[in-house]
Design a protein around this motif. Structure first.
Motif, PDB file in Angstrom:
ATOM      1  N   PRO A  95      33.003 -10.554  67.331  1.00  0.00           N
ATOM      2  CA  PRO A  95      31.713 -12.106  67.206  1.00  0.00           C
ATOM      3  C   PRO A  95      31.176 -13.116  66.929  1.00  0.00           C
ATOM      4  CG  PRO A  95      30.593 -10.030  67.571  1.00  0.00           C
ATOM      5  CD  PRO A  95      31.671  -9.481  67.584  1.00  0.00           C
ATOM      6  N   ASP A  96      31.581 -12.400  64.993  1.00  0.00           N
ATOM      7  CA  ASP A  96      31.183 -13.222  64.260  1.00  0.00           C
ATOM      8  C   ASP A  96      31.753 -13.324  62.672  1.00  0.00           C
ATOM      9  OD1 ASP A  96      29.972 -10.940  62.678  1.00  0.00           O
ATOM     10  OD2 ASP A  96      28.689 -11.197  64.467  1.00  0.00           O
ATOM     11  N   LEU A  97      32.419 -14.081  62.080  1.00  0.00           N
ATOM     12  CA  LEU A  97      33.446 -14.325  60.856  1.00  0.00           C
ATOM     13  C   LEU A  97      33.053 -12.998  60.123  1.00  0.00           C
ATOM     14  CD1 LEU A  97      35.277 -15.396  59.278  1.00  0.00           C
ATOM     15  CD2 LEU A  97      33.814 -16.867  57.392  1.00  0.00           C
ATOM     16  N   ARG A  98      31.254 -11.931  59.910  1.00  0.00           N
ATOM     17  CA  ARG A  98      30.478 -11.501  58.605  1.00  0.00           C
ATOM     18  C   ARG A  98      31.077 -10.072  59.926  1.00  0.00           C
ATOM     19  NH1 ARG A  98      25.270 -11.067  57.948  1.00  0.00           N
ATOM     20  NH2 ARG A  98      25.507  -9.554  56.714  1.00  0.00           N
ATOM     21  N   ARG A  99      31.976  -9.548  60.722  1.00  0.00           N
ATOM     22  CA  ARG A  99      32.616  -8.606  61.741  1.00  0.00           C
ATOM     23  C   ARG A  99      33.859  -8.729  61.008  1.00  0.00           C
ATOM     24  NH1 ARG A  99      28.911  -6.838  66.209  1.00  0.00           N
ATOM     25  NH2 ARG A  99      26.967  -8.014  66.244  1.00  0.00           N
ATOM     26  N   SER A 100      34.201  -9.615  61.094  1.00  0.00           N
ATOM     27  CA  SER A 100      35.792  -9.112  61.120  1.00  0.00           C
ATOM     28  C   SER A 100      35.624  -9.814  59.202  1.00  0.00           C
ATOM     29  CB  SER A 100      36.913 -11.259  60.890  1.00  0.00           C
ATOM     30  OG  SER A 100      36.890 -11.304  62.719  1.00  0.00           O
ATOM     31  N   LEU A 101      35.565 -10.010  58.660  1.00  0.00           N
ATOM     32  CA  LEU A 101      35.543  -9.784  57.244  1.00  0.00           C
ATOM     33  C   LEU A 101      35.433  -8.783  56.881  1.00  0.00           C
ATOM     34  CD1 LEU A 101      34.071 -13.221  55.753  1.00  0.00           C
ATOM     35  CD2 LEU A 101      36.417 -12.492  55.371  1.00  0.00           C
ATOM     36  N   LEU A 102      34.622  -7.823  57.662  1.00  0.00           N
ATOM     37  CA  LEU A 102      33.818  -6.438  57.121  1.00  0.00           C
ATOM     38  C   LEU A 102      35.326  -5.295  57.993  1.00  0.00           C
ATOM     39  CD1 LEU A 102      32.150  -4.283  55.770  1.00  0.00           C
ATOM     40  CD2 LEU A 102      31.465  -4.160  58.567  1.00  0.00           C
ATOM     41  N   TRP A 103      35.467  -5.955  58.993  1.00  0.00           N
ATOM     42  CA  TRP A 103      36.632  -4.811  59.466  1.00  0.00           C
ATOM     43  C   TRP A 103      37.850  -5.197  58.612  1.00  0.00           C
ATOM     44  CZ3 TRP A 103      41.568  -5.819  60.068  1.00  0.00           C
ATOM     45  CH2 TRP A 103      42.542  -4.329  61.123  1.00  0.00           C
ATOM     46  N   TYR A 104      38.421  -6.361  57.958  1.00  0.00           N
ATOM     47  CA  TYR A 104      39.298  -6.521  57.328  1.00  0.00           C
ATOM     48  C   TYR A 104      39.462  -6.000  55.665  1.00  0.00           C
ATOM     49  CZ  TYR A 104      43.068  -9.617  58.359  1.00  0.00           C
ATOM     50  OH  TYR A 104      44.469 -10.005  58.630  1.00  0.00           O
ATOM     51  N   THR A 105      38.442  -5.950  54.867  1.00  0.00           N
ATOM     52  CA  THR A 105      37.746  -5.357  53.864  1.00  0.00           C
ATOM     53  C   THR A 105      38.882  -4.060  54.256  1.00  0.00           C
ATOM     54  OG1 THR A 105      35.928  -7.053  53.297  1.00  0.00           O
ATOM     55  CG2 THR A 105      36.280  -5.072  52.129  1.00  0.00           C
ATOM     56  N   LEU A 106      37.703  -3.719  54.693  1.00  0.00           N
ATOM     57  CA  LEU A 106      38.041  -2.035  55.293  1.00  0.00           C
ATOM     58  C   LEU A 106      39.522  -1.677  55.491  1.00  0.00           C
ATOM     59  CD1 LEU A 106      33.818  -1.062  56.927  1.00  0.00           C
ATOM     60  CD2 LEU A 106      34.657  -0.717  54.500  1.00  0.00           C
ATOM     61  N   ASP A 107      39.876  -2.243  56.579  1.00  0.00           N
ATOM     62  CA  ASP A 107      41.174  -2.059  56.395  1.00  0.00           C
ATOM     63  C   ASP A 107      41.651  -2.099  55.388  1.00  0.00           C
ATOM     64  OD1 ASP A 107      43.259  -1.794  58.424  1.00  0.00           O
ATOM     65  OD2 ASP A 107      43.394  -4.089  57.473  1.00  0.00           O
ATOM     66  N   LEU A 108      42.556  -3.286  54.183  1.00  0.00           N
ATOM     67  CA  LEU A 108      42.725  -3.181  53.646  1.00  0.00           C
ATOM     68  C   LEU A 108      42.540  -1.754  52.269  1.00  0.00           C
ATOM     69  CD1 LEU A 108      42.703  -7.249  53.427  1.00  0.00           C
ATOM     70  CD2 LEU A 108      44.495  -5.891  53.639  1.00  0.00           C
ATOM     71  N   ILE A 109      41.361  -1.992  52.257  1.00  0.00           N
ATOM     72  CA  ILE A 109      40.872  -1.072  50.892  1.00  0.00           C
ATOM     73  C   ILE A 109      41.042   0.675  51.669  1.00  0.00           C
ATOM     74  CG2 ILE A 109      39.006  -0.043  50.384  1.00  0.00           C
ATOM     75  CD1 ILE A 109      36.633  -1.771  50.385  1.00  0.00           C
ATOM     76  N   SER A 110      41.539   0.859  53.172  1.00  0.00           N
ATOM     77  CA  SER A 110      42.178   2.355  53.182  1.00  0.00           C
ATOM     78  C   SER A 110      43.836   2.220  52.608  1.00  0.00           C
ATOM     79  CB  SER A 110      41.601   2.254  54.757  1.00  0.00           C
ATOM     80  OG  SER A 110      41.571   1.401  55.183  1.00  0.00           O
ATOM     81  N   GLY A 111      44.116   0.461  52.850  1.00  0.00           N
ATOM     82  CA  GLY A 111      45.883   0.689  53.188  1.00  0.00           C
ATOM     83  C   GLY A 111      45.668   0.018  51.067  1.00  0.00           C
ATOM     84  N   SER A 112      44.851   0.135  50.703  1.00  0.00           N
ATOM     85  CA  SER A 112      44.892  -0.771  48.878  1.00  0.00           C
ATOM     86  C   SER A 112      46.313   0.683  48.417  1.00  0.00           C
ATOM     87  CB  SER A 112      43.827  -0.522  48.665  1.00  0.00           C
ATOM     88  OG  SER A 112      43.060   1.229  47.999  1.00  0.00           O
ATOM     89  N   GLY A 113      46.464   1.958  48.964  1.00  0.00           N
ATOM     90  CA  GLY A 113      47.206   2.424  47.838  1.00  0.00           C
ATOM     91  C   GLY A 113      48.773   1.991  48.257  1.00  0.00           C
ATOM     92  N   GLN A 114      48.735   1.608  49.339  1.00  0.00           N
ATOM     93  CA  GLN A 114      50.225   0.959  50.007  1.00  0.00           C
ATOM     94  C   GLN A 114      50.281  -0.809  49.391  1.00  0.00           C
ATOM     95  OE1 GLN A 114      52.409   1.518  53.622  1.00  0.00           O
ATOM     96  NE2 GLN A 114      50.858   3.573  53.816  1.00  0.00           N
ATOM     97  N   ILE A 115      49.099  -1.270  49.496  1.00  0.00           N
ATOM     98  CA  ILE A 115      49.223  -2.946  48.972  1.00  0.00           C
ATOM     99  C   ILE A 115      49.360  -2.862  47.594  1.00  0.00           C
ATOM    100  CG2 ILE A 115      47.974  -4.961  48.940  1.00  0.00           C
ATOM    101  CD1 ILE A 115      46.242  -3.926  51.452  1.00  0.00           C
ATOM    102  N   ASN A 116      48.905  -1.921  46.704  1.00  0.00           N
ATOM    103  CA  ASN A 116      49.139  -1.993  45.592  1.00  0.00           C
ATOM    104  C   ASN A 116      50.676  -1.521  45.048  1.00  0.00           C
ATOM    105  OD1 ASN A 116      46.146  -2.537  44.446  1.00  0.00           O
ATOM    106  ND2 ASN A 116      45.723  -0.775  44.153  1.00  0.00           N
TER     107      ASN A 116
END
Lengths: 1172, 145
Positions: A95-116
């Motif tokens: 419903p708001d940008l903050r939650r999207s950003l939180l989702w993104y952050t956590l999603d990317l953190i959990s995939g950080s190994g592959q991203i790196n």
């Protein structure tokens, strides 16, 4: 979600439940849920969506520390295809940008190994690409695909690589191979992006992207929802790059829009998702407003601790100016520096870097390289591994940064951090380098070329800096920046101080270039002189292009359009991207103005070709200028057609220019306006000749020209044959009829003759006897009448065979070739393509015509009225067509079809006439010939009547109902309904239906089918497809062909073979029941003395009536019962049987195979008499 | 006065001819495509051109499909007349209100500014509406008298 699983949503007993639980309980619940569901993404989404984001942030951050979270419970399986991407993301948008950003952050953190891991690969790729090590680039892209599956990044880079290394054809081949995976629109977008990437390597990206604005918009305007996850990625990029006039993108001033956009982007593959997010971050910090930056900051800080490539960007200057800049000549120098770096020569690398940095050659990858060199050089002093140190620096800075966005404080911290890990000298030098970039960026990054984020201190940027602020700007610069050569140079350029520029100890090319830039306005001739003086010395492609662009600009200012065009065209030959920097529009506008005498220049039409083919993505309504330039040039040369130039090439034109002229200018859409050609076929023939010449003139592209010639030849053949087939619908096989008549009527005729002859003998005898009393007049009359009656029966029987015989009769011809399908669909399509009619639903009611409504319009009285108007109109159209089919194009006899225009009624006069002439016949053949001749005259008269009716009465009928429709809609006043648009479509339908009726009237002529040349079976398929797709323009069939090219058929068979394929395609359109795109596969092979044709198509599941299919098969087997041939409706297979058995005279076998969702017809045709 | 009508719609052509019956003194010729229209304009002298805006490139005949349709064929013709400095007055007679996103009013403004020597104005033809004939007659009268 599985039943009973512990989920964050159903924890607790109150409405939201959160207050009832301790942090630890929530934490455990979340952990349990994620593990049980084996889906981190979904788990995170649920957490964020249903709980207070701030509290959940704490929980999920805590979870980040857990091994299971870091590794990923289910992991991110690499997608096997694009269809696999985004499947698991099915939660609603946050419903708001903050939650999207939180989702993104956590999603990317959990995939950080592959991203790196990906970033490391990407860095290597960028490095190798810069070195032109394409072989390695190939391997790295492969590695990327194997490791991470499909990604837009890989596709775009592969297109760029192929385009750069192997040229257009290789790129096209690769793109073609992807069409199934990523549909055409997606491919186009990828190509655009890859072009922009290449452009980044060479030229000014913002200029390029602005030029492409319309093309992007056009592509996005037709985005297919099912592929949204891919397009959104690019859509975002458009928002980012194509800023509006105020320099702001809407997306960065509207958190709601950005939130929705982030949600859509979740559907991308992991690495694309990361790239999107990092791009957004960069842009938020450069063009977003303060509020938005503050929203992003904590999340970006969090991410930077996990992902190596995350960049922290925050500078007042960059924020204020908000644009990207690119330094083209950097690449050559960077390449040298990278070579040294790779060879371990860190000092050498630094040597180049220092030299370049002193000349303002600041290029972001170079700065990174320097940092790495310094770290490696400092390694022996303090470092054992550079990576952990960098991570520690990032961590510390992250903490610092999260407390304050004051750049000076952060810099102070940075000095401290560096001092503790590097020797003080190295730290100082690194800081010096960073400080140069720091006026725009604070960069903390270990890997990645990050070209997109580069912003540099160039004179170009300073050109836009307000003069009044110059001194203030300089005073703010940190030492030693303020007194550097580069800034003095920049200031001199800014102040347009040519004297100061001249005195500076800086490269001559650079000085001349910027001096010319300054001189362009006031003294373009002096600029031309300066630029020409350095033109030969510039080796680097991008810089050379820039000099050429300035020269073109200067020529235009002096009014020397000829020189400008000449230089423009040749610079374009060197690099197609020159169009984006080479004043293309200005040159074209001058050509268009007609004020310049340029008839003698081959470059005018060449500039137009470049303008329309490479600069303007969409067709422009000024393309007539292109034709005029072409025409005027040929006129100047004293020739009418381009091929005449080939025969006698102009002496003052180079081979290269003439080749380009022939290849790019002399194309059908330019030549077709020329008065030198009387038809489009002549135009195509001319182009074919040109292509044949180009094969020899331009051997590098010989295959391309040969393909084009082949395609055009084919198209020409199909066009001609199609027209001929269309006009070969009515054919009378008089010899076939003669045989049937002989078989059925001859015996009656002999009886008649016998009777007639005997009665005459009897009369003669009566006269000879001269016995008036026994004259027997009464008997005589009786006998006379009987003979006439017998002849009448013979004539009518012959007539019936002529019109109704199942094999050769005229009605069979009208039924199979005209009434079956094509006529109706061709007439109806005139209205369908203008959205004026709809089809009936299963209940027999016309469907609602939704096209003219704005989506979401509620039901209303107006709408019901409009629906009624359209239904009535559809009914009227169908009524006219039905009348035409059912009543008009019918055989009229004494007893049948009183309205039929094929009038074969036989009246007493006809019989009397025939009877009176009957004595002249010496044989039955004579009678038959005479009758056939008479019936052919009848046929011709009837055809003429139909032609007149179509172009007159029927046209008027259609025009009348169009008038009625227009009058009915005129009174409608609704904001949801576009009356003006509808009127335009009605106007178009008027012309179309008249033209179509004229075309169709040409079907009604007697023809001889032996006028066709021998042809390949694939041509017949192409013709059928063209005809059917034209007549069903709203329901076209995508046909794949696999046809044995050795099947060459006799010309006479073409109308029948085309008719067979038309019926097969018609079946797919009418009976497959498929809602979406229609498709079919045609396969044809040759087996001994047979051709086997198979047509297979998908059908709607459970659509097939198996009982009916068995019935059709039975009837096809018992073919002797041919009554079905003339029956309207049905599958058309009886008509195919008739076409093969009778019209082609071939043995055959038709088999039907069907499953729940597919239907196939296999037709075996004996080849005797039809193959060449 | 010699008038040429370039029009590919036979019904519309007949209607225009009908409207011109009030000018017995004018000679009327007609062509049905960009190509045949331009050809006759370059080879013969006319005083007035009644020009349709959307036409096929070639005349549609038994063995000729007409090539592609040019949405702004009329504008292209005007371009050619202007470039070749052919003196003739042009009245656009169209049944469309929109041309590839360009409204009739915008097109009118554009043609007036680009071809002031040739372009007189436009008549919006609509068979179901009255008034177009009068406007056409009035514009032609202005040109004749």
């Amino acid at each position: 979600m599985t039943q009973g699983a512990a989920s964050p949503e159903n924890m607790g007993g109150t409405e939201r439940g959160t207050d009832m639980l301790t942090f630890k309980q929530k934490y455990n619940a979340s952990k349990k849920y994620i593990i049980e569901q084996k889906n981190i993404k979904r788990g995170i989404a649920s957490l964020i969506y249903n709980y207070d984001p701030d509290k959940i942030k704490k929980i999920t951050y805590a979870l980040c520390g857990e091994a299971f979270f870091r590794k990923g419970v289910s992991g991110y399986n690499k997608p096997g295809s694009f269809a696999d991407i985004g499947k698991s993301i099915n939660m609603p948008p946050f419903p708001d940008l903050r939650r999207s950003l939180l989702w993104y952050t956590l999603d990317l953190i959990s995939g950080s190994g592959q991203i790196n891991a990906f970033l490391s690969l990407k860095s290597r790729y960028d490095h190798e690409f810069l070195r032109s090590n394409y072989e390695m680039c190939d391997k790295l892209l492969e590695e990327c695909n194997k490791g991470f599956g499909w990604s837009l990044w890989e596709i775009e880079n592969r297109i760029a690589l192929l385009s750069e290394r192997d040229g257009f054809d290789a790129q096209k081949k690769y793109v073609d191979s992807l069409v199934d995976e990523v549909n055409n629109k997606g491919i186009n977008v990828c190509i655009l992006n890859c072009q922009s990437m290449l452009c980044e390597q060479r030229a000014n990206i913002s200029t390029y992207l602005k030029r492409r604005h319309d093309e992007y918009n056009r592509l996005f305007a037709k985005v297919d929802d099912s592929r949204l996850f891919m397009y959104e990625y690019v859509k975002y990029r458009t928002h980012v790059y194509l800023l509006d006039d105020s320099g702001k993108s809407k997306i960065y001033s509207d958190p709601g829009l950005l939130n929705m956009f982030l949600f859509q982007c979740q559907r991308n593959a992991l690495i694309d998702r990361y790239l999107i997010f990092s791009d957004i971050v960069a842009d938020v910090f450069s063009v977003g407003d303060d509020k938005l930056r503050q929203e992003f900051l904590p999340y970006v800080v969090d991410l930077s601790g996990h992902i190596h490539d995350m960049i922290l960007v925050n500078t007042a200057f960059y924020q204020k100016n908000g644009y990207y800049a690119f330094y083209p000549e950097g690449s050559e120098n960077i390449r040298r520096a990278f070579d040294m770096y790779s060879a371990g020569d860190y000092e050498g690398c630094m040597e180049i870097a220092r030299e370049l940095l002193n000349q303002s050659e600041i290029y972001f990858p170079l700065v990174q390289l320097c940092a790495k060199c310094l770290i490696y050089l400092g390694k022996e002093v303090t470092l054992t591994e550079d990576q952990p140190i960098i991570e520690r620096i990032i961590q510390k800075l992250k903490q610092r940064f999260s407390r304050s966005s004051n750049i000076d404080e952060v810099q102070a911290d940075l000095i401290k951090i560096l001092s503790t890990h590097l020797s003080s000298n190295w730290a100082k030098e690194l800081l010096t380098i960073l400080s140069k970039v720091n006026s725009h960026f604070l960069v903390l990054e270990e890997t990645g070329a990050a070209v997109n984020y580069s912003a540099v201190t160039t004179p170009d940027i300073l050109f836009d800096f307000p003069a009044a602020n110059l001194d203030g700007f300089i005073s703010q610069l940190p030492e030693p920046f303020a007194d550097s050569v580069s800034i003095r140079f920049s200031m001199a350029v800014r102040k347009k101080d040519l004297g100061a520029i001249k005195e500076l100890d800086i490269d001559e090319v650079r000085k001349s270039r910027y001096s010319a830039l300054i001189l362009l306005d006031k003294d373009p001739n002096a600029a031309i002189e300066l630029l020409n003086s350095i033109k030969g010395r510039v080796k680097v492609g991008a810089l050379s292009q820039e000099v050429d662009a300035l020269l073109v600009n200067a020529y235009l200012r002096t009014g020397d359009l000829l020189s400008a065009m000449d230089l423009f065209v040749h610079a374009f030959y060197d690099n197609v991207n020159f169009t984006y920097i080479g004043c293309t529009d200005q040159i074209f506008q001058k050509i268009k103005s007609g004020k310049y005498s340029i008839n003698s220049s081959i470059f005018a039409p060449l500039v137009c070709a470049i303008y329309f083919n490479h600069y303007l993505p969409q067709k422009d309504r000024d393309d007539v200028v292109w034709h005029i330039c072409y025409d005027e040039y040929l006129e100047y040369r004293g020739v009418k057609k381009p091929t005449e130039l080939i025969d006698d090439p102009p002496g003052d034109v180079s081979d290269l220019d003439l080749t380009h002229f022939l290849a790019e200018v002399c194309v059908p859409n330019v030549m077709d306006r020329s008065l030198a050609f009387d038809s489009y076929d002549e135009v195509l023939n001319e182009r074919i000749s040109i292509c044949e010449t180009l094969v020899k003139r331009d051997p590098n592209y010989a295959d391309k020209y040969a393909d084009e010639a082949k395609r055009l030849n084919n198209s020409l053949l199909v066009r001609l044959a199609k027209k001929k087939v269309e006009n070969s619908k009515v054919y009378i096989d008089t010899e076939g009829l003669r045989v049937i008549i002989y078989k059925n009527v001859c015996e009656d005729y002999e009886r008649y003759v016998d009777y007639e002859m005997n009665s005459i003998k009897y009369i003669m005898q009566l006269f000879d006897d001269n016995d008036s009393d026994n004259f027997g007049l009464e008997n005589f009359h009786l006998k006379l009448f009987s003979a006439r009656e017998m002849l009448s029966a013979i004539i009518k029987q012959t007539r019936d065979i002529f019109v109704a015989d199942n094999r050769y009769g005229l009605d069979g011809c009208l039924s199979v070739r005209i009434r079956h399908g094509t006529l109706e669909s061709q007439l109806r399509s005139c209205f369908e393509r203008h959205k004026l009619v709809t089809a009936k639903d299963v209940g027999g009611q016309y469907r609602s015509n939704n096209y003219w409504y704005v989506d979401g319009q509620p039901r209303s009285e107006t709408r019901s009225k409009v629906d009624q108007i359209f239904s009535q109109f559809s009914a009227k159209v169908d009524e006219i067509i039905l009348h035409l089919k059912r009543d008009v194009i019918q055989i009229k006899t004494e007893k049948k079809n009183p309205q039929g225009l094929f009038d074969f009624t036989i009246n007493d006069y006809f019989i009397d006439d025939a009877y009176s002439k009957s004595r002249e016949y010496y044989s039955f053949d004579d009678l038959v010939s005479d009758l056939l001749q008479t019936y052919l005259v009848y046929t011709n008269n009837s055809l003429s009547a139909v032609r007149s009716l179509l172009v007159d009465k029927i046209d008027k009928d259609f025009q009348r109902i169009l008038n009625e429709l227009e009058l009915q809609i005129r009174g409608i006043n609704s904001k949801h309904f576009s009356v003006a648009g509808l009127r335009a479509q009605i106007a178009s339908a008027r012309t179309d239906i008249s033209t179509e009726l004229n075309n169709i009237s040409e079907w009604f002529r007697l023809t001889q089918p032996d006028s066709f040349s021998d042809y390949g079976l694939s041509i017949a398929v192409s013709i059928s497809r063209e005809i059917m797709n034209y007549s069903h323009s709203n329901r076209t069939v995508d046909i794949t062909e696999e046809i044995d090219q050795s099947i060459i058929l006799q010309g006479r068979t073409m109308p029948n073979i085309v008719e067979i394929f038309k019926i097969l395609i018609d079946n797919v359109i009418k009976h497959s029941g498929v809602d979406g795109k229609l498709a079919a596969a045609i396969c044809a092979t040759r087996e001994k003395d047979k051709i086997v044709i198979t047509m297979k198509n998908p059908v709607k599941p459970n659509k097939i009536d198996h009982r009916q299919i068995r019935e059709v098969e039975d009837r096809l087997r018992a073919w002797e019962n041919q009554d079905y041939t003339s029956r309207e409706g049905g599958s058309g297979l009886y008509k195919i049987k008739k076409l093969i058995s009778v019209d082609l005279g071939c043995g055959n076998n038709i088999k039907i195979k069907c499953s729940d969702d597919s239907f196939s017809v296999q037709i075996e045709v004996e080849t005797r008499g039809i193959l060449v | 006065m010699n008038v040429i009508i370039l029009e590919d719609d036979l019904n519309k052509l007949a209607s225009i001819r009908g409207a011109l019956e009030s000018f017995p003194e004018i000679n009327i010729q007609s062509n049905m495509s960009y190509h045949s229209g331009l050809n006759i304009l370059l080879s013969q002298k006319f005083d007035l051109l009644l020009l349709d805006m959307t036409m096929p490139i070639y005349d549609i005949k038994a063995q000729e499909t007409g090539g592609r349709t040019l949405p702004l064929a009329g504008r292209d013709i005007l371009f050619q007349l202007s470039r070749r400095k052919i003196k003739i007055k042009v009245i656009v007679v169209t049944q469309y209100e929109d041309f590839d996103g360009l409204s009739l009013v915008e097109l009118d403004r554009e043609l007036s500014s680009e071809f002031p020597e040739h372009y007189v104005g436009y008549v919006y033809y609509n068979i179901t509406q009255e008034g177009w004939q009068e406007k056409l007659v009035e514009m032609i009268s202005d040109e004749i008298y």
